[in-house]
Structures are given as C-alpha cells and as structure tokens.
Write a protein that holds these residues in place. Structure first.
Motif, short mmCIF file in Angstrom:
data_model
loop_
_atom_site.label_atom_id
_atom_site.label_comp_id
_atom_site.label_asym_id
_atom_site.label_seq_id
_atom_site.Cartn_x
_atom_site.Cartn_y
_atom_site.Cartn_z
N PHE A 238 0.83 -1.20 0.00
CA PHE A 238 0.00 0.00 0.00
C PHE A 238 0.87 1.25 0.00
O PHE A 238 0.57 2.22 -0.70
N ALA A 239 1.96 1.22 0.75
CA ALA A 239 2.87 2.37 0.77
C ALA A 239 3.49 2.58 -0.60
O ALA A 239 3.63 3.72 -1.07
N THR A 240 3.86 1.48 -1.26
CA THR A 240 4.42 1.58 -2.61
C THR A 240 3.39 2.15 -3.57
O THR A 240 3.71 3.00 -4.42
N PHE A 241 2.14 1.68 -3.44
CA PHE A 241 1.08 2.18 -4.31
C PHE A 241 0.89 3.69 -4.12
O PHE A 241 0.78 4.44 -5.10
N LEU A 242 0.85 4.15 -2.88
CA LEU A 242 0.64 5.58 -2.61
C LEU A 242 1.79 6.42 -3.16
O LEU A 242 1.57 7.51 -3.68
N ALA A 243 3.00 5.89 -3.05
CA ALA A 243 4.18 6.65 -3.46
C ALA A 243 4.40 6.65 -4.97
O ALA A 243 5.08 7.54 -5.49
N ARG B 46 0.25 8.57 -6.78
CA ARG B 46 0.80 9.91 -7.04
C ARG B 46 0.76 10.24 -8.52
O ARG B 46 0.49 11.38 -8.91
N GLU B 47 1.00 9.24 -9.37
CA GLU B 47 1.06 9.50 -10.81
C GLU B 47 -0.31 9.57 -11.46
O GLU B 47 -0.54 10.41 -12.33
N GLY C 36 -5.86 13.08 -7.10
CA GLY C 36 -7.06 13.78 -6.68
C GLY C 36 -8.10 12.90 -6.00
O GLY C 36 -9.17 13.38 -5.61
N PHE C 37 -7.78 11.61 -5.84
CA PHE C 37 -8.71 10.67 -5.24
C PHE C 37 -8.21 10.25 -3.86
O PHE C 37 -7.19 9.54 -3.77
N ILE D 282 0.44 -0.37 -14.27
CA ILE D 282 0.22 -0.27 -12.83
C ILE D 282 0.64 -1.56 -12.13
O ILE D 282 1.33 -1.53 -11.09
N LEU D 283 0.27 -2.70 -12.69
CA LEU D 283 0.67 -3.98 -12.11
C LEU D 283 2.20 -4.12 -12.09
O LEU D 283 2.78 -4.60 -11.11
N ASP D 284 2.84 -3.70 -13.17
CA ASP D 284 4.29 -3.77 -13.23
C ASP D 284 4.92 -2.91 -12.14
O ASP D 284 5.93 -3.31 -11.52
N SER D 285 4.32 -1.76 -11.87
CA SER D 285 4.84 -0.88 -10.82
C SER D 285 4.76 -1.53 -9.45
O SER D 285 5.57 -1.23 -8.56
#
Length: 201
Positions: free
Chosen positions: A5-10, A14-15, A19-20, A133-136
């Motif tokens: 979750f932290a990786t997703f937020l960062a 962010r990218e 705005g959500f 997104i999955l790759d990220s």
C-alpha cells in the motif's frame, strides 16, 4: 500489505490518482472517496461451466454521505462534470486489487469488471495502463482477468478485438453466463485462458 500500500501511494496513486483520497481502515481494508462518496470492494466466487473455481470477482460498494448505496449510473453522471470516467474506472480497479491482495492465501485470478463507459471511450490498447500499474507493484498480469459486459456476447467482432487487446498485455477476458446459488458467478473465457498460472496473492 502495508509495504504494498505504501508503494502504491508513493508511485501509482501519485502518478494517476492524486485527486482521489485513499486510505486504510482500522480493519485493514482499503477505501477511497469520490465526490464524498465512499468507495469499497466486495468479492464473490467465480467458477467455470464445470464448476471449477477460477478466483473471485470484484464488485464496487459505493456509499453516499447519507448512508445510502450509490449506483453506477449515479457515479457515471458525476464524471461528466469532473474526472474522466476512464480515470475513475482505473481507480476503482486499483481499489479492488489492493483489497484482494490484502487477504493472504486467496487462490485464482481477480476478475475485474469492465464498464460499458470505458469501452466507449477507449478504442485500442485495452489493459495497457493497468498492466503498467501492475508492473509498478510487481504483480503478474496473469493474476488478473477482465470480465466483459454480457451484452457483448452478440458482438463477436468487438469481442475478438477486445480479447486481442487484453491478450497483448498478458490478460485473459471472460463473459458472465449467470449466477449460481450462494452468489457464485458462472463465467466462460473468450478463448483458452493465458497459460501463466497466477500465484497465491
């Protein structure tokens, strides 16, 4: 899950979705917000025509400020005056993905519904952004399948094009066949599912 979750937020959030609002509830679930409407996930089992379990399908739970359920059509009307329906659709997909991954030991694919609004606005390269997104997040595309609207069963040419688009990104595509007892969803693949076997989430 906290690291994911932290990786997703960062990265992803962010990218793509700055705005959500997105947060983790005390019980570990991931929730989002759109125009003061709280967004969440629920899941139902998915099986094939032989009754073999394939995974589980995600469904959106949207609750308005008054505590009432908000339907997809109401959400779609809001997107006309703000963010594109495509961005909202991708945000909801990510919400489902995060909630799916927070439960260890879940086997099979995560089935993500594809909205008709999204199909109307994207003519090619379906699944490309979600693959990025999955790759990220270091998640294999074979762990996700897309569930197309049942009405498309009468449009073979469109189905063939969509299947090719998703397959190019490593995804499988399915059509719903109906509902069985116990809220189980019956589906069929557009063709032979991708050979990659999804790992345990």
């Amino acid at each position: 899950m906290n690291d994911l979750f932290a990786t997703f937020l960062a990265t992803v959030h962010r990218e793509y979705f700055s705005g959500f609002p997105l947060w983790q509830t005390p019980d570990g679930r991931i929730a989002g917000e759109y125009f003061k409407i709280r967004l969440g996930s629920r899941f139902r089992p998915v099986v094939d025509a032989l009754g073999q379990p394939l995974g589980r399908a995600a469904e959106l739970v949207a609750i308005g400020p008054d505590g009432r359920t908000v339907g997809e059509s109401a959400l779609a009307r809001l997107t006309r005056v703000s963010e594109s329906p495509v961005v909202l659709d991708r945000f909801i997909r990510c919400l489902h993905l995060l909630n799916h991954l927070r439960e260890p030991g879940k086997e099979g694919r995560l089935f993500l519904p594809v909205s008709a609004a999204l199909l109307e606005r994207i003519s090619a390269q379906h699944g490309r952004v979600f693959r990025q997104i999955l790759d990220s997040l270091s998640q294999p595309p074979g762990s996700v399948a897309f569930l197309l609207p049942g009405a498309l069963s009468h449009s073979p040419a469109l189905l063939a094009r969509l299947e090719a688009n998703y397959a190019a990104q490593g995804f499988s595509a399915y059509l719903p066949l109906g509902q069985l007892s116990g809220d189980v969803l019956l589906v069929k693949p557009l063709s032979t599912p991708a050979a990659e076997t999804p790992p345990r989430a």
